[in-house]
Design a protein around this motif. Structure first.
Motif, PDB file in Angstrom:
ATOM      1  N   GLN A  77       0.763  -1.373  -0.050  1.00  0.00           N
ATOM      2  CA  GLN A  77       0.160   0.002   0.068  1.00  0.00           C
ATOM      3  C   GLN A  77       0.914   1.246  -0.092  1.00  0.00           C
ATOM      4  O   GLN A  77       1.812   1.530   0.934  1.00  0.00           O
ATOM      5  N   VAL A  78       0.363   2.249  -0.967  1.00  0.00           N
ATOM      6  CA  VAL A  78       1.280   3.470  -0.943  1.00  0.00           C
ATOM      7  C   VAL A  78       0.327   4.577  -0.896  1.00  0.00           C
ATOM      8  O   VAL A  78      -0.717   4.709  -1.209  1.00  0.00           O
ATOM      9  N   THR A  79       0.864   5.606   0.066  1.00  0.00           N
ATOM     10  CA  THR A  79      -0.103   6.614   0.171  1.00  0.00           C
ATOM     11  C   THR A  79       0.694   7.919  -0.060  1.00  0.00           C
ATOM     12  O   THR A  79       1.892   8.173   0.445  1.00  0.00           O
ATOM     13  N   PRO A  80       0.287   8.750  -0.916  1.00  0.00           N
ATOM     14  CA  PRO A  80       1.279   9.958  -1.256  1.00  0.00           C
ATOM     15  C   PRO A  80       1.116  10.971  -0.259  1.00  0.00           C
ATOM     16  O   PRO A  80       0.306  11.001   0.496  1.00  0.00           O
ATOM     17  N   GLY A  81       2.146  11.655  -0.454  1.00  0.00           N
ATOM     18  CA  GLY A  81       2.171  12.986   0.551  1.00  0.00           C
ATOM     19  C   GLY A  81       1.071  13.957   0.123  1.00  0.00           C
ATOM     20  O   GLY A  81       0.415  14.628   1.048  1.00  0.00           O
ATOM     21  N   TRP A  82       0.856  14.364  -1.217  1.00  0.00           N
ATOM     22  CA  TRP A  82      -0.034  15.332  -1.332  1.00  0.00           C
ATOM     23  C   TRP A  82      -0.698  14.958  -2.751  1.00  0.00           C
ATOM     24  O   TRP A  82      -1.666  15.686  -3.382  1.00  0.00           O
ATOM     25  N   ALA A  83      -0.435  13.870  -3.374  1.00  0.00           N
ATOM     26  CA  ALA A  83      -1.044  13.336  -5.068  1.00  0.00           C
ATOM     27  C   ALA A  83      -1.282  12.189  -5.239  1.00  0.00           C
ATOM     28  O   ALA A  83      -1.293  11.418  -4.106  1.00  0.00           O
ATOM     29  N   GLY A  84      -1.846  11.631  -6.350  1.00  0.00           N
ATOM     30  CA  GLY A  84      -2.244  10.275  -6.568  1.00  0.00           C
ATOM     31  C   GLY A  84      -0.994   9.678  -6.681  1.00  0.00           C
ATOM     32  O   GLY A  84       0.200   9.925  -6.945  1.00  0.00           O
ATOM     33  N   SER A  85      -0.952   8.288  -6.303  1.00  0.00           N
ATOM     34  CA  SER A  85       0.193   7.288  -6.640  1.00  0.00           C
ATOM     35  C   SER A  85      -0.254   5.961  -6.905  1.00  0.00           C
ATOM     36  O   SER A  85      -1.404   5.499  -6.665  1.00  0.00           O
ATOM     37  N   ALA A  86       0.594   5.136  -7.259  1.00  0.00           N
ATOM     38  CA  ALA A  86       0.358   3.803  -7.789  1.00  0.00           C
ATOM     39  C   ALA A  86       1.701   3.082  -7.146  1.00  0.00           C
ATOM     40  O   ALA A  86       2.643   3.633  -7.103  1.00  0.00           O
ATOM     41  N   ALA A  87       1.556   1.659  -7.027  1.00  0.00           N
ATOM     42  CA  ALA A  87       2.957   0.717  -6.480  1.00  0.00           C
ATOM     43  C   ALA A  87       2.870  -0.297  -7.508  1.00  0.00           C
ATOM     44  O   ALA A  87       1.856  -0.909  -7.921  1.00  0.00           O
ATOM     45  N   SER A  88       3.894  -0.870  -7.654  1.00  0.00           N
ATOM     46  CA  SER A  88       3.847  -2.101  -8.413  1.00  0.00           C
ATOM     47  C   SER A  88       5.017  -3.054  -7.494  1.00  0.00           C
ATOM     48  O   SER A  88       6.079  -2.551  -7.168  1.00  0.00           O
ATOM     49  N   ARG A  89       4.743  -4.162  -7.008  1.00  0.00           N
ATOM     50  CA  ARG A  89       5.699  -4.884  -6.367  1.00  0.00           C
ATOM     51  C   ARG A  89       6.217  -6.055  -7.189  1.00  0.00           C
ATOM     52  O   ARG A  89       7.235  -6.824  -6.834  1.00  0.00           O
ATOM     53  N   ASN A  90       6.064  -5.791  -8.540  1.00  0.00           N
ATOM     54  CA  ASN A  90       6.852  -6.686  -9.576  1.00  0.00           C
ATOM     55  C   ASN A  90       8.210  -6.257  -9.540  1.00  0.00           C
ATOM     56  O   ASN A  90       8.668  -5.177  -9.320  1.00  0.00           O
ATOM     57  N   ALA A  91       9.021  -7.243 -10.197  1.00  0.00           N
ATOM     58  CA  ALA A  91      10.588  -7.014 -10.368  1.00  0.00           C
ATOM     59  C   ALA A  91      10.621  -5.945 -11.558  1.00  0.00           C
ATOM     60  O   ALA A  91      10.666  -6.416 -12.685  1.00  0.00           O
ATOM     61  N   HIS A  92      10.330  -4.592 -11.423  1.00  0.00           N
ATOM     62  CA  HIS A  92      10.033  -3.680 -12.495  1.00  0.00           C
ATOM     63  C   HIS A  92      11.643  -3.114 -13.032  1.00  0.00           C
ATOM     64  O   HIS A  92      12.603  -3.013 -12.093  1.00  0.00           O
ATOM     65  N   ALA A  93      11.644  -3.007 -14.249  1.00  0.00           N
ATOM     66  CA  ALA A  93      12.884  -2.515 -14.884  1.00  0.00           C
ATOM     67  C   ALA A  93      13.584  -1.244 -14.379  1.00  0.00           C
ATOM     68  O   ALA A  93      14.790  -1.126 -14.378  1.00  0.00           O
ATOM     69  N   ASN A  94      12.633  -0.319 -13.802  1.00  0.00           N
ATOM     70  CA  ASN A  94      13.102   0.735 -13.385  1.00  0.00           C
ATOM     71  C   ASN A  94      13.970   0.646 -12.092  1.00  0.00           C
ATOM     72  O   ASN A  94      14.641   1.483 -11.739  1.00  0.00           O
ATOM     73  N   CYS A  95      13.732  -0.217 -11.418  1.00  0.00           N
ATOM     74  CA  CYS A  95      14.640  -0.819 -10.087  1.00  0.00           C
ATOM     75  C   CYS A  95      15.531  -1.693 -10.379  1.00  0.00           C
ATOM     76  O   CYS A  95      15.902  -2.321  -9.411  1.00  0.00           O
ATOM     77  N   GLY A  96      15.950  -1.973 -11.413  1.00  0.00           N
ATOM     78  CA  GLY A  96      16.976  -3.099 -11.796  1.00  0.00           C
ATOM     79  C   GLY A  96      16.295  -4.529 -11.830  1.00  0.00           C
ATOM     80  O   GLY A  96      17.000  -5.573 -12.032  1.00  0.00           O
ATOM     81  N   GLY A  97      14.922  -4.713 -11.744  1.00  0.00           N
ATOM     82  CA  GLY A  97      14.548  -5.999 -12.008  1.00  0.00           C
ATOM     83  C   GLY A  97      14.560  -6.781 -10.965  1.00  0.00           C
ATOM     84  O   GLY A  97      14.133  -8.107 -10.736  1.00  0.00           O
TER      85      GLY A  97
END
Length: 123
Positions: A77-97
């Motif tokens: 679960q992700v809660t933004p400080g002031w805007a909308g947000s989304a989270a991915s728990r997958n091994a995403h390429a942005n984070c090195g997989g």
């Protein structure tokens, strides 16, 4: 009793000052496996079972969780400080997989990527 307390207090004081100020505060979150408070620059301000956090690009962040936490079978679960947000728990390429990383995207009210702090909980 005073002879015992004085050395004990001195040892505790020395132990407390030996912790580097750059480290995040350990977050008290008893109902989560892992948790993080991250600022808009991608810095971890406090956390529990978090290895590191970083900002990839505008509104794009990565959170590396301790390998003892199985994020593949957990609710994130992700809660933004002031805007909308989304989270991915997958091994995403942005984070090195990595299987132990969570990619987070934050948007402003116009649906554009925005640098904003957020909180993250892994349950």
């Amino acid at each position: 009793m005073r002879r015992f307390l004085a050395p004990l207090l001195a040892a505790l004081t020395l132990g407390a000052t030996a912790i580097p100020a750059a480290h995040a505060v350990e977050l008290d979150a008893p109902y989560t496996q892992a948790a993080a408070n991250v600022d808009g620059a991608g810095n971890l301000t406090d956390g529990k079972m978090i290895i590191k956090t970083w900002r990839v690009n505008t509104g794009q962040y990565c959170v590396q969780v301790d390998p003892l936490v199985d994020i593949a079978t957990s609710l994130v679960q992700v809660t933004p400080g002031w805007a909308g947000s989304a989270a991915s728990r997958n091994a995403h390429a942005n984070c090195g997989g990595g299987a132990d990383t969570i990619a987070v995207w934050v948007w402003n009210l116009n649906s554009a990527p925005a640098d904003s702090g957020f909180t993250l909980a892994v349950m």
